[in-house]
Design a protein around this motif. Structure first.
Motif, PDB file in Angstrom:
ATOM      1  N   LEU A  44       0.859  -1.179   0.000  1.00  5.95           N
ATOM      2  CA  LEU A  44       0.000   0.000   0.000  1.00  5.95           C
ATOM      3  C   LEU A  44       0.893   1.225   0.000  1.00  5.95           C
ATOM      4  O   LEU A  44       1.826   1.319   0.808  1.00  5.95           O
ATOM      5  CB  LEU A  44      -0.900   0.023   1.243  1.00  5.95           C
ATOM      6  CG  LEU A  44      -1.810  -1.188   1.459  1.00  5.95           C
ATOM      7  CD1 LEU A  44      -2.528  -1.060   2.789  1.00  5.95           C
ATOM      8  CD2 LEU A  44      -2.795  -1.320   0.321  1.00  5.95           C
ATOM      9  N   GLU A  45       0.624   2.176  -0.881  1.00  3.85           N
ATOM     10  CA  GLU A  45       1.444   3.378  -0.983  1.00  3.85           C
ATOM     11  C   GLU A  45       0.580   4.618  -0.854  1.00  3.85           C
ATOM     12  O   GLU A  45      -0.601   4.599  -1.177  1.00  3.85           O
ATOM     13  CB  GLU A  45       2.172   3.415  -2.326  1.00  3.85           C
ATOM     14  CG  GLU A  45       3.178   2.295  -2.509  1.00  3.85           C
ATOM     15  CD  GLU A  45       3.881   2.372  -3.839  1.00  3.85           C
ATOM     16  OE1 GLU A  45       5.124   2.418  -3.828  1.00  3.85           O
ATOM     17  OE2 GLU A  45       3.188   2.396  -4.876  1.00  3.85           O
ATOM     18  N   ILE A  51      -2.902   5.355   3.173  1.00  4.38           N
ATOM     19  CA  ILE A  51      -2.541   3.980   3.550  1.00  4.38           C
ATOM     20  C   ILE A  51      -3.540   3.426   4.550  1.00  4.38           C
ATOM     21  O   ILE A  51      -3.992   2.292   4.434  1.00  4.38           O
ATOM     22  CB  ILE A  51      -1.102   3.928   4.099  1.00  4.38           C
ATOM     23  CG1 ILE A  51      -0.102   4.175   2.964  1.00  4.38           C
ATOM     24  CG2 ILE A  51      -0.824   2.583   4.765  1.00  4.38           C
ATOM     25  CD1 ILE A  51       1.331   4.329   3.429  1.00  4.38           C
ATOM     26  N   GLU A  52      -3.917   4.232   5.548  1.00  2.76           N
ATOM     27  CA  GLU A  52      -4.905   3.781   6.541  1.00  2.76           C
ATOM     28  C   GLU A  52      -6.231   3.432   5.875  1.00  2.76           C
ATOM     29  O   GLU A  52      -6.846   2.410   6.187  1.00  2.76           O
ATOM     30  CB  GLU A  52      -5.116   4.845   7.612  1.00  2.76           C
ATOM     31  CG  GLU A  52      -3.976   4.950   8.597  1.00  2.76           C
ATOM     32  CD  GLU A  52      -4.185   6.046   9.640  1.00  2.76           C
ATOM     33  OE1 GLU A  52      -5.195   6.787   9.566  1.00  2.76           O
ATOM     34  OE2 GLU A  52      -3.330   6.162  10.522  1.00  2.76           O
ATOM     35  N   ALA A  53      -6.684   4.266   4.951  1.00  4.91           N
ATOM     36  CA  ALA A  53      -7.955   4.017   4.253  1.00  4.91           C
ATOM     37  C   ALA A  53      -7.872   2.750   3.418  1.00  4.91           C
ATOM     38  O   ALA A  53      -8.803   1.931   3.418  1.00  4.91           O
ATOM     39  CB  ALA A  53      -8.320   5.217   3.385  1.00  4.91           C
ATOM     40  N   GLN A  54      -6.754   2.564   2.701  1.00  4.24           N
ATOM     41  CA  GLN A  54      -6.577   1.364   1.884  1.00  4.24           C
ATOM     42  C   GLN A  54      -6.530   0.116   2.754  1.00  4.24           C
ATOM     43  O   GLN A  54      -7.093  -0.927   2.396  1.00  4.24           O
ATOM     44  CB  GLN A  54      -5.287   1.458   1.067  1.00  4.24           C
ATOM     45  CG  GLN A  54      -5.318   2.498  -0.029  1.00  4.24           C
ATOM     46  CD  GLN A  54      -3.963   2.620  -0.697  1.00  4.24           C
ATOM     47  OE1 GLN A  54      -3.499   1.681  -1.333  1.00  4.24           O
ATOM     48  NE2 GLN A  54      -3.322   3.771  -0.539  1.00  4.24           N
ATOM     49  N   ASP A  60     -11.677  -5.095   5.329  1.00  8.67           N
ATOM     50  CA  ASP A  60     -13.115  -5.325   5.113  1.00  8.67           C
ATOM     51  C   ASP A  60     -13.339  -6.295   3.959  1.00  8.67           C
ATOM     52  O   ASP A  60     -14.159  -7.213   4.057  1.00  8.67           O
ATOM     53  CB  ASP A  60     -13.832  -4.006   4.838  1.00  8.67           C
ATOM     54  CG  ASP A  60     -13.973  -3.131   6.065  1.00  8.67           C
ATOM     55  OD1 ASP A  60     -13.827  -3.648   7.190  1.00  8.67           O
ATOM     56  OD2 ASP A  60     -14.215  -1.925   5.895  1.00  8.67           O
ATOM     57  N   ALA A  61     -12.609  -6.113   2.863  1.00 12.14           N
ATOM     58  CA  ALA A  61     -12.757  -6.989   1.699  1.00 12.14           C
ATOM     59  C   ALA A  61     -12.330  -8.414   2.041  1.00 12.14           C
ATOM     60  O   ALA A  61     -12.961  -9.381   1.612  1.00 12.14           O
ATOM     61  CB  ALA A  61     -11.930  -6.456   0.531  1.00 12.14           C
ATOM     62  N   PHE A  62     -11.262  -8.563   2.837  1.00 17.09           N
ATOM     63  CA  PHE A  62     -10.799  -9.893   3.238  1.00 17.09           C
ATOM     64  C   PHE A  62     -11.909 -10.639   3.965  1.00 17.09           C
ATOM     65  O   PHE A  62     -12.214 -11.790   3.663  1.00 17.09           O
ATOM     66  CB  PHE A  62      -9.552  -9.771   4.125  1.00 17.09           C
ATOM     67  CG  PHE A  62      -9.095 -11.085   4.687  1.00 17.09           C
ATOM     68  CD1 PHE A  62      -8.339 -11.956   3.914  1.00 17.09           C
ATOM     69  CD2 PHE A  62      -9.420 -11.454   5.978  1.00 17.09           C
ATOM     70  CE1 PHE A  62      -7.917 -13.171   4.424  1.00 17.09           C
ATOM     71  CE2 PHE A  62      -9.001 -12.666   6.498  1.00 17.09           C
ATOM     72  CZ  PHE A  62      -8.249 -13.523   5.714  1.00 17.09           C
ATOM     73  N   PHE A  63     -12.551  -9.997   4.933  1.00 19.55           N
ATOM     74  CA  PHE A  63     -13.592 -10.666   5.700  1.00 19.55           C
ATOM     75  C   PHE A  63     -14.870 -10.877   4.890  1.00 19.55           C
ATOM     76  O   PHE A  63     -15.679 -11.743   5.225  1.00 19.55           O
ATOM     77  CB  PHE A  63     -13.857  -9.934   7.014  1.00 19.55           C
ATOM     78  CG  PHE A  63     -12.800 -10.217   8.051  1.00 19.55           C
ATOM     79  CD1 PHE A  63     -12.747 -11.453   8.675  1.00 19.55           C
ATOM     80  CD2 PHE A  63     -11.853  -9.274   8.375  1.00 19.55           C
ATOM     81  CE1 PHE A  63     -11.768 -11.738   9.607  1.00 19.55           C
ATOM     82  CE2 PHE A  63     -10.864  -9.538   9.306  1.00 19.55           C
ATOM     83  CZ  PHE A  63     -10.825 -10.787   9.924  1.00 19.55           C
TER      84      PHE A  63
END
Length: 69
Positions: A44-45, A51-54, A60-63
């Motif tokens: 993440l860049e 970076i925090e938002a990504q 969230d996407a992982f879960f």
């Protein structure tokens, strides 16, 4: 409803200058049963806020892949 087994989330974080990264690979995991597994590392860049938002979006996407958890 069946009880879920206890789970472990494996992750790592490190901040480095973005222009110093040449490659990102997988991280090995050794299991107690003698098998091994690998964890895909993600890059993440951006600014701290970006970076925090990504990272939050990625978690969230992982879960979302495991709605039963």
């Amino acid at each position: 409803m069946l009880a879920m087994a206890n789970l472990t989330l494996v992750y790592g974080l490190r901040l480095l200058p973005s222009d110093e990264i040449a490659a990102v690979g997988e991280a090995p995991i050794e299991l107690k049963n003698g098998n091994s597994a690998r964890v895909t590392m993600h890059l993440l860049e951006g600014s701290r806020e970006q970076i925090e938002a990504q990272l939050k979006q990625s978690i969230d996407a992982f879960f979302d892949f495991f709605p039963e958890i």
